[in-house]
Design a protein around this motif. Sequence first.
Motif, mmCIF file in Angstrom:
data_model
loop_
_atom_site.group_PDB
_atom_site.id
_atom_site.type_symbol
_atom_site.label_atom_id
_atom_site.label_comp_id
_atom_site.label_asym_id
_atom_site.label_seq_id
_atom_site.Cartn_x
_atom_site.Cartn_y
_atom_site.Cartn_z
ATOM 1 N N GLN A 171 0.784 -1.146 -0.069
ATOM 2 C CA GLN A 171 0.082 0.132 -0.041
ATOM 3 C C GLN A 171 0.986 1.191 -0.048
ATOM 4 N N ASN A 172 1.845 1.276 0.760
ATOM 5 C CA ASN A 172 2.901 2.338 0.774
ATOM 6 C C ASN A 172 3.663 2.519 -0.405
ATOM 7 N N ILE A 173 4.043 1.429 -1.079
ATOM 8 C CA ILE A 173 4.532 1.601 -2.448
ATOM 9 C C ILE A 173 3.810 2.072 -3.611
ATOM 10 N N ILE A 174 2.464 1.864 -3.195
ATOM 11 C CA ILE A 174 1.544 2.540 -4.286
ATOM 12 C C ILE A 174 1.327 3.925 -4.257
ATOM 13 N N GLU A 175 1.388 4.257 -2.796
ATOM 14 C CA GLU A 175 1.256 5.887 -2.420
ATOM 15 C C GLU A 175 2.483 6.612 -3.002
ATOM 16 N N GLU A 176 3.736 5.949 -2.913
ATOM 17 C CA GLU A 176 4.761 6.822 -3.258
ATOM 18 C C GLU A 176 5.181 6.433 -4.743
ATOM 19 N N PHE A 177 5.096 5.343 -5.278
ATOM 20 C CA PHE A 177 5.291 4.928 -6.828
ATOM 21 C C PHE A 177 4.318 4.925 -7.839
ATOM 22 N N GLY A 178 2.981 4.870 -7.472
ATOM 23 C CA GLY A 178 1.820 4.663 -7.963
ATOM 24 C C GLY A 178 1.413 3.291 -8.278
ATOM 25 N N LYS A 179 0.338 3.096 -8.561
ATOM 26 C CA LYS A 179 -0.339 1.661 -8.602
ATOM 27 C C LYS A 179 0.235 1.002 -9.802
ATOM 28 N N LYS A 180 0.544 1.509 -10.765
ATOM 29 C CA LYS A 180 0.944 0.842 -12.065
ATOM 30 C C LYS A 180 2.586 0.585 -12.233
ATOM 31 N N LYS A 181 3.281 0.629 -11.119
ATOM 32 C CA LYS A 181 4.580 0.464 -10.951
ATOM 33 C C LYS A 181 4.798 -1.161 -10.909
ATOM 34 N N LYS A 182 5.677 -1.353 -11.826
ATOM 35 C CA LYS A 182 6.013 -2.712 -12.166
ATOM 36 C C LYS A 182 7.177 -3.380 -10.764
ATOM 37 N N ILE A 183 6.417 -4.628 -10.438
ATOM 38 C CA ILE A 183 7.463 -5.192 -9.277
ATOM 39 C C ILE A 183 7.329 -6.679 -9.444
ATOM 40 N N VAL A 184 8.198 -7.386 -8.916
ATOM 41 C CA VAL A 184 8.427 -8.655 -8.552
ATOM 42 C C VAL A 184 8.245 -8.897 -7.127
ATOM 43 N N LEU A 185 7.320 -9.833 -6.842
ATOM 44 C CA LEU A 185 7.224 -10.460 -5.562
ATOM 45 C C LEU A 185 7.816 -11.900 -5.656
ATOM 46 N N ALA A 186 8.873 -12.309 -4.672
ATOM 47 C CA ALA A 186 9.241 -13.732 -4.847
ATOM 48 C C ALA A 186 9.079 -14.136 -3.290
ATOM 49 N N ARG A 187 8.519 -15.154 -2.964
ATOM 50 C CA ARG A 187 8.432 -15.709 -1.878
ATOM 51 C C ARG A 187 8.792 -17.145 -1.618
ATOM 52 N N GLU A 188 9.548 -17.527 -0.478
ATOM 53 C CA GLU A 188 9.768 -19.003 -0.205
ATOM 54 C C GLU A 188 10.528 -19.538 -1.342
ATOM 55 N N LEU A 189 11.514 -18.616 -1.685
ATOM 56 C CA LEU A 189 12.507 -19.200 -2.804
ATOM 57 C C LEU A 189 13.213 -20.384 -2.645
ATOM 58 N N THR A 190 13.501 -21.359 -3.556
ATOM 59 C CA THR A 190 13.945 -22.745 -3.389
ATOM 60 C C THR A 190 13.229 -23.950 -2.909
ATOM 61 N N LYS A 191 12.149 -23.407 -2.267
ATOM 62 C CA LYS A 191 11.085 -24.212 -1.685
ATOM 63 C C LYS A 191 10.285 -24.812 -2.918
ATOM 64 N N SER A 192 9.733 -25.958 -2.556
ATOM 65 C CA SER A 192 8.745 -26.723 -3.556
ATOM 66 C C SER A 192 7.553 -25.809 -3.790
ATOM 67 N N TRP A 193 7.140 -25.023 -2.828
ATOM 68 C CA TRP A 193 5.863 -23.987 -2.850
ATOM 69 C C TRP A 193 6.310 -22.548 -3.231
ATOM 70 N N GLU A 194 7.558 -22.416 -3.904
ATOM 71 C CA GLU A 194 7.894 -20.869 -3.950
ATOM 72 C C GLU A 194 7.089 -20.463 -5.041
ATOM 73 N N SER A 195 7.215 -18.965 -4.874
ATOM 74 C CA SER A 195 6.008 -18.329 -5.777
ATOM 75 C C SER A 195 6.815 -17.087 -6.150
ATOM 76 N N ILE A 196 6.883 -16.659 -7.536
ATOM 77 C CA ILE A 196 7.493 -15.523 -8.184
ATOM 78 C C ILE A 196 6.242 -14.721 -9.023
ATOM 79 N N ILE A 197 6.055 -13.754 -8.719
ATOM 80 C CA ILE A 197 4.956 -12.820 -9.192
ATOM 81 C C ILE A 197 5.672 -11.626 -9.876
ATOM 82 N N PHE A 198 5.324 -11.424 -11.327
ATOM 83 C CA PHE A 198 5.830 -10.138 -12.050
ATOM 84 C C PHE A 198 4.388 -9.397 -12.310
#
Length: 282
Positions: free
Chosen positions: A175-202
Amino acid sequence: MKINKYGTLFIIPTPIGNIYDITYRSVQVLQKIDYIAAENYNKIKKILNKFNINKPIISFHQHNEIQNTKIIFHKIKKKKNIALVSDAGTPTINDPGFHLIRECHKKKIKIIPLPGACAAITALSASGIPSNKFCFEGFLPSKEIQRKKALNLLKYEKRTIIFYEAPHRIIHSLQNIIEEFGKKKKIVLARELTKSWESIIFDTVENILYKYKNNQSICKGEIVLILSGYKNKKKKIISKKIQYTISVLKLFLPKNKIAVIISKIYNIKKNYIYKYLIDKIK
């Protein structure tokens, strides 16, 4: 293993998820050293048990780093070799060890860093966001006022920006990133890397925030956030009004004279106008 006047400090990365991501060399060094300085006893013990290694462990975390640095120096001066390991990933990268490393340099103690796992670099390699220039900011501040100030200071950072974030703060941070950078800012969220349930969202920060708000079950595990750098979008300053003025002037004056007049009237750089005239006006 080379023996020096004193012992050696080895910096050994440990897996960030999948235990088999530890390197052969790291296992070999752990088998040969005398002591392990570890941030988390249980995590390093799991790795040691996996590879049938039995070594004495010295507690070494942010609350005892300065105190236990003295213990480590005492052992190194007796020609004992020490391995520094963190909770996960490469030691000193947002983990304890800076004070120890700096003091080792001052005392001319040999330091040998081993390559290995690092969540920031692992996420960056799969981000699809430019990786030739980037800055690592560690964890965002836990309090919102400080977090927004930190983000605001990075608003015009042209390099790719990498953050770590805790799962219980991720929605607020997005939410704070949206306030400072705008809602259309491109980001990647990588979660639980190298585990079988890892998630990488662009995606845009707006869409990722929507996914997290509507699926609280995914708000778990260590998170790496990667933001694209600031791009200075050039505005089309040659308005229709300016174009009309140019169309009148070109009937009577050469391009260099037109550039001077337009520059004075509309407060635009003369060279910019002249280039426009060369490119657009035949």
